[in-house]
Design an enzyme around this catalytic site. Structure first.
Site, short mmCIF file in Angstrom:
data_model
loop_
_atom_site.label_atom_id
_atom_site.label_comp_id
_atom_site.label_asym_id
_atom_site.label_seq_id
_atom_site.Cartn_x
_atom_site.Cartn_y
_atom_site.Cartn_z
N ASN A 9 0.88 -1.18 0.00
CA ASN A 9 0.00 0.00 0.00
C ASN A 9 0.91 1.22 0.00
OD1 ASN A 9 -1.80 2.06 0.45
ND2 ASN A 9 -2.28 1.48 2.57
N LYS A 11 0.16 4.22 -0.22
CA LYS A 11 -0.49 5.42 0.33
C LYS A 11 -0.24 6.61 -0.61
CE LYS A 11 0.21 3.50 4.87
NZ LYS A 11 -0.14 3.66 6.24
N HIS A 94 -9.72 1.18 4.51
CA HIS A 94 -8.47 1.36 5.26
C HIS A 94 -8.74 2.31 6.43
CE1 HIS A 94 -4.37 2.55 6.22
NE2 HIS A 94 -3.97 1.48 5.59
N GLU A 96 -7.17 4.72 7.52
CA GLU A 96 -6.94 6.14 7.21
C GLU A 96 -8.14 6.73 6.48
OE1 GLU A 96 -3.08 5.63 5.39
OE2 GLU A 96 -2.27 5.07 7.35
N GLU A 166 -5.86 -5.10 10.25
CA GLU A 166 -4.86 -4.05 10.47
C GLU A 166 -5.17 -3.31 11.77
OE1 GLU A 166 -2.80 -2.81 6.59
OE2 GLU A 166 -4.51 -1.52 6.87
N GLY A 172 1.96 2.16 10.67
CA GLY A 172 2.92 3.25 10.55
C GLY A 172 3.55 3.68 11.86
N SER A 211 2.96 -2.25 10.33
CA SER A 211 4.40 -2.27 10.60
C SER A 211 5.04 -3.63 10.32
CB SER A 211 4.70 -1.80 12.03
OG SER A 211 4.28 -0.45 12.18
N GLY A 232 2.62 -1.20 4.24
CA GLY A 232 2.71 0.22 3.90
C GLY A 232 4.15 0.63 3.69
N GLY A 233 4.75 1.23 4.72
CA GLY A 233 6.08 1.82 4.61
C GLY A 233 7.12 0.92 3.94
#
Ligand code: PEP
Length: 248
Positions: A9, A11, A94, A96, A166, A172, A211, A232-233
């Site tokens: 993802n 983002k 999600h 967010e 999640e 994150g 994470s 993600g990251g």
């Protein structure tokens, strides 16, 4: 046996130039046959993914979709538009989107239906906040979120979905659920799916997200009900993303 599925993802990250480097890094990797990988990118980069990834083993998709088919919905993107760009997946619900854009369970359920009806696989995100976990409400929250999706779906729809557990407090933040914590929720979600369709429940991928990194992926992905990751990251770096896929 469910193949492991690893979805990046991105983002709101990327640029045409940076994406070429990242996508080339992914394309150059020798993926194990029982791995599926995909990237969910900002909508302006879907055309780039289509041209860079067509014919490769890497799928692509979007991070959100409209609950409507077409019309006066300024700023929204329909599922048929995602299909025009070859999307296989779309992330729905999600945290967010739920937090910053006020998406509630009913809206998420509508988006899931829209994606399913148009042959794009929704990756349905579910997860509790830190306050909810500390109050012992994790099971109640994730089951409520999934229930809204299942209530709007037919029994066979389940086969077209991917779920992603999640925990919001792990996204994150560098904090990861322990493999046992995640497995417990994954098993609960699978049992809930089984109430609606026992045959499908064993086939649905339930991903963990929050994470996930090369150094913690193996332990998480060894758990029986963790079928992959929503990342993600770490998906913004080809080497890290591939190391997670390799750990699976
Ligand atoms: C996510 O955004 O879905 C996610 C899991 O992010 P991160 O891996 O950065 O925690």
């Amino acid at each position: 046996m469910r193949h492991k599925l690893l979805v990046g993802n991105w983002k709101m990250n990327g640029s045409l130039a940076a994406n070429v480097i990242l996508l080339n890094g992914l394309k150059a990797a020798a993926l194990k046959p029982e791995r599926d990988i995909a990237v969910c990118v900002p909508a302006p980069y879907l055309a780039q993914c289509q041209s860079e990834l067509s014919g490769s083993r890497i799928g692509w998709g979007a991070q959100d979709v409209s609950a409507h088919d077409a019309g006066a919905y300024t700023g929204e993107i329909s599922v048929s538009m995602l299909r025009d760009f070859g999307c296989r997946f779309v992330i729905v619900g999600h945290s967010e989107r739920r937090i910053y854009h006020g998406e509630n369970d009913a809206m998420v359920a509508e988006k899931v239906q829209r994606a399913l009806a148009n042959g794009v696989t929704p990756i349905v995100c579910l997860g509790e906040t830190l306050a909810e976990r500390e109050a012992g409400k994790t099971a109640m929250v994730v089951c409520r979120q999934l229930d809204a999706v299942l209530a709007a779906s037919g029994a066979d729809d389940i086969l077209g979905m991917v779920l992603a557990y999640e925990p919001v407090w792990a996204i994150g933040t560098g904090r990861t659920a322990t493999p046992q914590m995640a497995q417990e929720v994954h098993a609960l979600l699978r049992a809930q799916l089984a109430e609606k369709n026992p045959h499908a429940a064993g086939r649905v991928h339930i991903l963990y997200g929050g994470s996930m990194r090369p150094d913690n992926a193996r332990e998480l992905l060894q758990m029986p009900d963790i079928d992959g990751g929503l990342i993600g990251g770490a998906s913004l770096n080809a080497a890290d993303f591939l190391a997670i896929a390799d750990a699976a």
